[in-house]
Design a protein around this motif. Sequence first.
Motif, PDB file in Angstrom:
ATOM      1  N   MET A  91       0.825  -1.200   0.000  1.00  0.00           N
ATOM      2  CA  MET A  91       0.000   0.000   0.000  1.00  0.00           C
ATOM      3  C   MET A  91       0.866   1.260   0.000  1.00  0.00           C
ATOM      4  SD  MET A  91      -3.064   1.132  -0.139  1.00  0.00           S
ATOM      5  CE  MET A  91      -4.012  -0.352   0.242  1.00  0.00           C
ATOM      6  N   ASP A  92       1.978   1.228   0.726  1.00  0.00           N
ATOM      7  CA  ASP A  92       2.894   2.369   0.727  1.00  0.00           C
ATOM      8  C   ASP A  92       3.404   2.663  -0.688  1.00  0.00           C
ATOM      9  OD1 ASP A  92       2.607   2.654   3.458  1.00  0.00           O
ATOM     10  OD2 ASP A  92       4.395   1.474   3.942  1.00  0.00           O
ATOM     11  N   ARG A  93       3.784   1.603  -1.406  1.00  0.00           N
ATOM     12  CA  ARG A  93       4.272   1.795  -2.787  1.00  0.00           C
ATOM     13  C   ARG A  93       3.159   2.287  -3.700  1.00  0.00           C
ATOM     14  NH1 ARG A  93       6.930  -3.138  -1.663  1.00  0.00           N
ATOM     15  NH2 ARG A  93       5.291  -4.268  -2.791  1.00  0.00           N
ATOM     16  N   HIS A  94       1.960   1.755  -3.500  1.00  0.00           N
ATOM     17  CA  HIS A  94       0.830   2.142  -4.351  1.00  0.00           C
ATOM     18  C   HIS A  94       0.476   3.612  -4.171  1.00  0.00           C
ATOM     19  CE1 HIS A  94      -2.879   1.714  -6.632  1.00  0.00           C
ATOM     20  NE2 HIS A  94      -3.540   2.291  -5.636  1.00  0.00           N
ATOM     21  N   LEU A  95       0.568   4.093  -2.931  1.00  0.00           N
ATOM     22  CA  LEU A  95       0.235   5.484  -2.642  1.00  0.00           C
ATOM     23  C   LEU A  95       1.403   6.423  -2.907  1.00  0.00           C
ATOM     24  CD1 LEU A  95      -1.781   5.047   0.694  1.00  0.00           C
ATOM     25  CD2 LEU A  95      -2.697   5.412  -1.614  1.00  0.00           C
ATOM     26  N   GLY A  96       2.573   5.848  -3.143  1.00  0.00           N
ATOM     27  CA  GLY A  96       3.748   6.673  -3.364  1.00  0.00           C
ATOM     28  C   GLY A  96       4.211   7.391  -2.114  1.00  0.00           C
ATOM     29  N   GLU A  97       3.939   6.789  -0.953  1.00  0.00           N
ATOM     30  CA  GLU A  97       4.325   7.382   0.327  1.00  0.00           C
ATOM     31  C   GLU A  97       5.185   6.396   1.105  1.00  0.00           C
ATOM     32  OE1 GLU A  97       0.779   8.409   2.362  1.00  0.00           O
ATOM     33  OE2 GLU A  97       0.163   9.933   0.921  1.00  0.00           O
ATOM     34  N   PRO A  98       6.482   6.299   0.785  1.00  0.00           N
ATOM     35  CA  PRO A  98       7.348   5.367   1.523  1.00  0.00           C
ATOM     36  C   PRO A  98       7.386   5.707   3.007  1.00  0.00           C
ATOM     37  CG  PRO A  98       8.646   6.916   0.216  1.00  0.00           C
ATOM     38  CD  PRO A  98       7.224   7.089  -0.208  1.00  0.00           C
ATOM     39  N   HIS A  99       7.239   4.675   3.821  1.00  0.00           N
ATOM     40  CA  HIS A  99       7.179   4.895   5.263  1.00  0.00           C
ATOM     41  C   HIS A  99       8.590   4.940   5.830  1.00  0.00           C
ATOM     42  CE1 HIS A  99       5.258   4.933   9.167  1.00  0.00           C
ATOM     43  NE2 HIS A  99       6.043   3.961   9.564  1.00  0.00           N
ATOM     44  N   LYS A 100       8.972   6.077   6.405  1.00  0.00           N
ATOM     45  CA  LYS A 100      10.333   6.254   6.907  1.00  0.00           C
ATOM     46  C   LYS A 100      10.385   6.561   8.395  1.00  0.00           C
ATOM     47  CE  LYS A 100      11.922   7.996   2.431  1.00  0.00           C
ATOM     48  NZ  LYS A 100      12.581   9.135   1.714  1.00  0.00           N
ATOM     49  N   PHE A 101       9.239   6.539   9.076  1.00  0.00           N
ATOM     50  CA  PHE A 101       9.210   6.918  10.486  1.00  0.00           C
ATOM     51  C   PHE A 101       9.692   5.767  11.357  1.00  0.00           C
ATOM     52  CE2 PHE A 101       6.867   7.411  14.552  1.00  0.00           C
ATOM     53  CZ  PHE A 101       7.416   8.612  14.956  1.00  0.00           C
ATOM     54  N   LYS A 102      10.776   5.993  12.094  1.00  0.00           N
ATOM     55  CA  LYS A 102      11.340   5.002  13.018  1.00  0.00           C
ATOM     56  C   LYS A 102      11.549   3.658  12.336  1.00  0.00           C
ATOM     57  CE  LYS A 102       9.892   6.953  17.421  1.00  0.00           C
ATOM     58  NZ  LYS A 102       9.262   6.697  18.738  1.00  0.00           N
ATOM     59  N   ARG A 103      12.340   3.678  11.270  1.00  0.00           N
ATOM     60  CA  ARG A 103      12.561   2.460  10.507  1.00  0.00           C
ATOM     61  C   ARG A 103      13.813   1.740  10.999  1.00  0.00           C
ATOM     62  NH1 ARG A 103       9.058   0.027   9.291  1.00  0.00           N
ATOM     63  NH2 ARG A 103       8.277   1.163  11.055  1.00  0.00           N
ATOM     64  N   GLU A 104      13.745   1.098  12.146  1.00  0.00           N
ATOM     65  CA  GLU A 104      14.823   0.256  12.618  1.00  0.00           C
ATOM     66  C   GLU A 104      14.213  -0.878  13.440  1.00  0.00           C
ATOM     67  OE1 GLU A 104      13.908   3.442  15.426  1.00  0.00           O
ATOM     68  OE2 GLU A 104      14.912   3.617  13.505  1.00  0.00           O
ATOM     69  N   TRP A 105      14.956  -1.976  13.542  1.00  0.00           N
ATOM     70  CA  TRP A 105      14.408  -3.162  14.203  1.00  0.00           C
ATOM     71  C   TRP A 105      14.131  -2.931  15.677  1.00  0.00           C
ATOM     72  CZ3 TRP A 105      11.946  -6.858  12.106  1.00  0.00           C
ATOM     73  CH2 TRP A 105      12.242  -7.289  10.804  1.00  0.00           C
ATOM     74  N   SER A 106      14.919  -2.086  16.335  1.00  0.00           N
ATOM     75  CA  SER A 106      14.683  -1.824  17.754  1.00  0.00           C
ATOM     76  C   SER A 106      13.309  -1.194  17.963  1.00  0.00           C
ATOM     77  CB  SER A 106      15.782  -0.911  18.312  1.00  0.00           C
ATOM     78  OG  SER A 106      15.814   0.335  17.612  1.00  0.00           O
ATOM     79  N   SER A 107      12.912  -0.305  17.049  1.00  0.00           N
ATOM     80  CA  SER A 107      11.590   0.313  17.136  1.00  0.00           C
ATOM     81  C   SER A 107      10.491  -0.721  16.899  1.00  0.00           C
ATOM     82  CB  SER A 107      11.469   1.444  16.116  1.00  0.00           C
ATOM     83  OG  SER A 107      10.173   2.008  16.129  1.00  0.00           O
ATOM     84  N   VAL A 108      10.716  -1.628  15.939  1.00  0.00           N
ATOM     85  CA  VAL A 108       9.733  -2.674  15.664  1.00  0.00           C
ATOM     86  C   VAL A 108       9.573  -3.594  16.879  1.00  0.00           C
ATOM     87  CG1 VAL A 108       9.220  -4.682  14.211  1.00  0.00           C
ATOM     88  CG2 VAL A 108      10.140  -2.604  13.175  1.00  0.00           C
ATOM     89  N   MET A 109      10.679  -3.938  17.520  1.00  0.00           N
ATOM     90  CA  MET A 109      10.597  -4.802  18.705  1.00  0.00           C
ATOM     91  C   MET A 109       9.861  -4.112  19.848  1.00  0.00           C
ATOM     92  SD  MET A 109      11.873  -7.684  17.892  1.00  0.00           S
ATOM     93  CE  MET A 109      11.110  -7.371  16.292  1.00  0.00           C
ATOM     94  N   ARG A 110      10.058  -2.804  19.985  1.00  0.00           N
ATOM     95  CA  ARG A 110       9.310  -2.069  21.013  1.00  0.00           C
ATOM     96  C   ARG A 110       7.820  -2.047  20.685  1.00  0.00           C
ATOM     97  NH1 ARG A 110      13.876   1.372  20.756  1.00  0.00           N
ATOM     98  NH2 ARG A 110      12.779   2.810  19.355  1.00  0.00           N
ATOM     99  N   CYS A 111       7.506  -1.947  19.398  1.00  0.00           N
ATOM    100  CA  CYS A 111       6.102  -1.974  18.971  1.00  0.00           C
ATOM    101  C   CYS A 111       5.465  -3.313  19.333  1.00  0.00           C
ATOM    102  CB  CYS A 111       6.012  -1.724  17.467  1.00  0.00           C
ATOM    103  SG  CYS A 111       4.332  -1.684  16.813  1.00  0.00           S
ATOM    104  N   VAL A 112       6.184  -4.407  19.091  1.00  0.00           N
ATOM    105  CA  VAL A 112       5.685  -5.737  19.459  1.00  0.00           C
ATOM    106  C   VAL A 112       5.470  -5.833  20.960  1.00  0.00           C
ATOM    107  CG1 VAL A 112       6.241  -8.203  19.508  1.00  0.00           C
ATOM    108  CG2 VAL A 112       6.752  -6.853  17.465  1.00  0.00           C
TER     109      VAL A 112
END
Length: 225
Positions: A91-112
């Motif tokens: 969906m990000d590619r389709h909308l032409g809006e690449p998601h760049k907010f907090k793009r690191e694995w440590s942030s993803v693990m905190r989200c989990v």
Amino acid sequence: MAENDAMPTLPKKCGPYISCVTSRGMNLVIRGIVLFFIGVFLALVLNLLQIQRNVTLFPPDVITSIFSSAWWVPPCCGTASAVIGLLYPCMDRHLGEPHKFKREWSSVMRCVAVFVGINHASAKVDFANNIQLSLTLAALSIGLWWTFDRSRSGFGLGVGIAFLATLVSQLLVYNGVYQYTSPDFLYVRSWLPCIFFAGGITMGNIGRQLAMYECKVIAEKSHED
């Protein structure tokens, strides 16, 4: 010059997971498999919390796993996780809006971790009534989106996922597949959409991170060439 022309060139889109895998389609399959097993693991852990507190009840004849969960719950959650995790970057590619907010694995693990905490709160924390619990979980779920996502596409997909998943849960409970104790939103608990919303955001972030890692390796390969 002839030697350079004869040298094989790597495809522009090659994947990071297995060195011999070079097609984008195969990378998509591998990402889907990774997301599937992540979803299965989270389903087993989170469903165990709900059952221990008697939030969800399954008929005795369908309880077959060591985690006291119906056999169909983990594969269904795994499949949903794979679809969601692949849908978000698409969906990000389709909308032409690449998601760049907090793009690191440590942030993803905190989200989990926050998502597990929200689910844990729904099963463990006692509130005066379901309305207070629902409002609290709604605030926590929106806070999770604001902290780890902040994209319009992420919020819209999260709402859509929450609506569809709640509708499916209603149908399953209506047909006696399982049940909730003290239902207050037709056949389910009113806070269930909040859990689905937070779960959609979490799996979407994992899917985005896997996709971004793939693009990063592709860029490095292209630079080396």
